[in-house]
Design a protein around this motif. Sequence first.
Motif, PDB file in Angstrom:
ATOM      1  N   ILE A  69       6.207   5.943   3.758  1.00 60.09           N
ATOM      2  CA  ILE A  69       4.191   4.827   3.150  1.00 60.09           C
ATOM      3  C   ILE A  69       4.124   5.678   1.970  1.00 60.09           C
ATOM      4  CG2 ILE A  69       1.585   5.023   3.820  1.00 60.09           C
ATOM      5  CD1 ILE A  69       3.017   3.949   5.561  1.00 60.09           C
ATOM      6  N   GLY A  70       4.513   6.751   1.223  1.00 57.25           N
ATOM      7  CA  GLY A  70       4.203   7.713  -0.235  1.00 57.25           C
ATOM      8  C   GLY A  70       5.237   7.040  -0.744  1.00 57.25           C
ATOM      9  N   GLU A  71       6.556   6.297  -0.586  1.00 57.71           N
ATOM     10  CA  GLU A  71       7.256   5.598  -0.993  1.00 57.71           C
ATOM     11  C   GLU A  71       6.986   4.434  -1.579  1.00 57.71           C
ATOM     12  OE1 GLU A  71      11.340   5.611  -3.112  1.00 57.71           O
ATOM     13  OE2 GLU A  71      10.451   7.117  -2.662  1.00 57.71           O
ATOM     14  N   LEU A  72       6.785   3.502  -0.760  1.00 56.52           N
ATOM     15  CA  LEU A  72       5.628   2.721  -0.891  1.00 56.52           C
ATOM     16  C   LEU A  72       5.208   1.696  -1.425  1.00 56.52           C
ATOM     17  CD1 LEU A  72       5.322   0.855   3.329  1.00 56.52           C
ATOM     18  CD2 LEU A  72       7.142   0.192   1.389  1.00 56.52           C
ATOM     19  N   GLU A  73       3.772   3.506  -0.920  1.00 54.15           N
ATOM     20  CA  GLU A  73       3.018   2.983  -2.461  1.00 54.15           C
ATOM     21  C   GLU A  73       3.526   3.368  -3.959  1.00 54.15           C
ATOM     22  OE1 GLU A  73       0.210   5.853  -0.698  1.00 54.15           O
ATOM     23  OE2 GLU A  73      -0.672   4.228   0.373  1.00 54.15           O
ATOM     24  N   ARG A  74       4.200   4.395  -3.919  1.00 52.94           N
ATOM     25  CA  ARG A  74       4.783   4.580  -5.468  1.00 52.94           C
ATOM     26  C   ARG A  74       5.611   3.130  -5.694  1.00 52.94           C
ATOM     27  NH1 ARG A  74       9.287   5.222  -7.508  1.00 52.94           N
ATOM     28  NH2 ARG A  74      10.614   5.471  -5.565  1.00 52.94           N
ATOM     29  N   LEU A  75       6.585   2.557  -5.575  1.00 51.00           N
ATOM     30  CA  LEU A  75       7.122   1.499  -5.393  1.00 51.00           C
ATOM     31  C   LEU A  75       6.508   0.863  -5.993  1.00 51.00           C
ATOM     32  CD1 LEU A  75      10.097   1.702  -2.578  1.00 51.00           C
ATOM     33  CD2 LEU A  75       9.881   2.065  -5.428  1.00 51.00           C
ATOM     34  N   GLN A  76       5.270   0.449  -5.069  1.00 46.29           N
ATOM     35  CA  GLN A  76       4.764  -1.072  -5.503  1.00 46.29           C
ATOM     36  C   GLN A  76       4.077  -0.630  -7.423  1.00 46.29           C
ATOM     37  OE1 GLN A  76       4.191  -3.715  -3.637  1.00 46.29           O
ATOM     38  NE2 GLN A  76       3.137  -4.363  -5.705  1.00 46.29           N
ATOM     39  N   ALA A  77       3.106   0.307  -7.243  1.00 46.27           N
ATOM     40  CA  ALA A  77       2.839   0.651  -8.022  1.00 46.27           C
ATOM     41  C   ALA A  77       3.422   0.984  -9.339  1.00 46.27           C
ATOM     42  CB  ALA A  77       2.272   2.212  -8.332  1.00 46.27           C
ATOM     43  N   GLU A  78       5.480   1.055  -9.170  1.00 47.60           N
ATOM     44  CA  GLU A  78       5.880   0.734 -10.535  1.00 47.60           C
ATOM     45  C   GLU A  78       6.422  -0.417 -10.610  1.00 47.60           C
ATOM     46  OE1 GLU A  78      11.064   1.965 -10.328  1.00 47.60           O
ATOM     47  OE2 GLU A  78       9.751   3.218  -9.645  1.00 47.60           O
ATOM     48  N   ILE A  79       7.015  -1.401  -9.682  1.00 46.29           N
ATOM     49  CA  ILE A  79       6.905  -3.042  -9.477  1.00 46.29           C
ATOM     50  C   ILE A  79       5.618  -3.311 -10.142  1.00 46.29           C
ATOM     51  CG2 ILE A  79       6.877  -4.773  -8.604  1.00 46.29           C
ATOM     52  CD1 ILE A  79       8.283  -3.828  -6.428  1.00 46.29           C
ATOM     53  N   ASP A  80       4.159  -3.097 -10.102  1.00 46.53           N
ATOM     54  CA  ASP A  80       2.728  -3.708 -11.088  1.00 46.53           C
ATOM     55  C   ASP A  80       3.222  -3.099 -12.328  1.00 46.53           C
ATOM     56  OD1 ASP A  80       2.211  -4.473  -8.634  1.00 46.53           O
ATOM     57  OD2 ASP A  80       0.834  -2.936  -8.179  1.00 46.53           O
TER      58      ASP A  80
END
Length: 174
Positions: A69-80
């Motif tokens: 879950i943490g990795e999902l959130e981190r990657l989404q922030a990175e993509i944004d």
Amino acid sequence: MTTTARHKTSTNTGTGRAAATSRTRPAAATTATRAGGGAESVDPAELPVRPGEEPWTSEEVAELHAELIGELERLQAEIDASEAAITGLMRDSNDGAGDDQVDAGTKNISRESELALANNARDSLAQTERALLRLEGVGFGVCESCGQAIGKARVQAFPRATLCVQCKAKQERR
């Protein structure tokens, strides 16, 4: 959300500008949150282990779930962040009047680099979403090639793993 649908929302438009994704939270993370965290519904005894490995515990499964879950959130922030940078770089490319060839080349390299980073983050996001769905459903920890257990230590080190060490080595030799 499938990989195809996600890529359609974040690919380049005909104007050459990167389209920002409208999602603020990955689909798998939203599903897991609504389902009460998802990790509680996984029976650790059902997760495969290799011979000689200790069975999964509820704490290990919950830790793995939280990590994904943490990795999902981190990657989404990175993509944004990457998409915002790409938009800025695309905007800056239009006001290059008076730039010499080196300046234009530097801008092109910056854009290509940022696009590559965003695409790598999207690929990692897709792998992480898939790992989370497998953890919450069926197939987590099972090699997609040979059907044997991937191995608890490998999954803890790299939760997105879909192949055991032997099958991954075979794949990389090709």
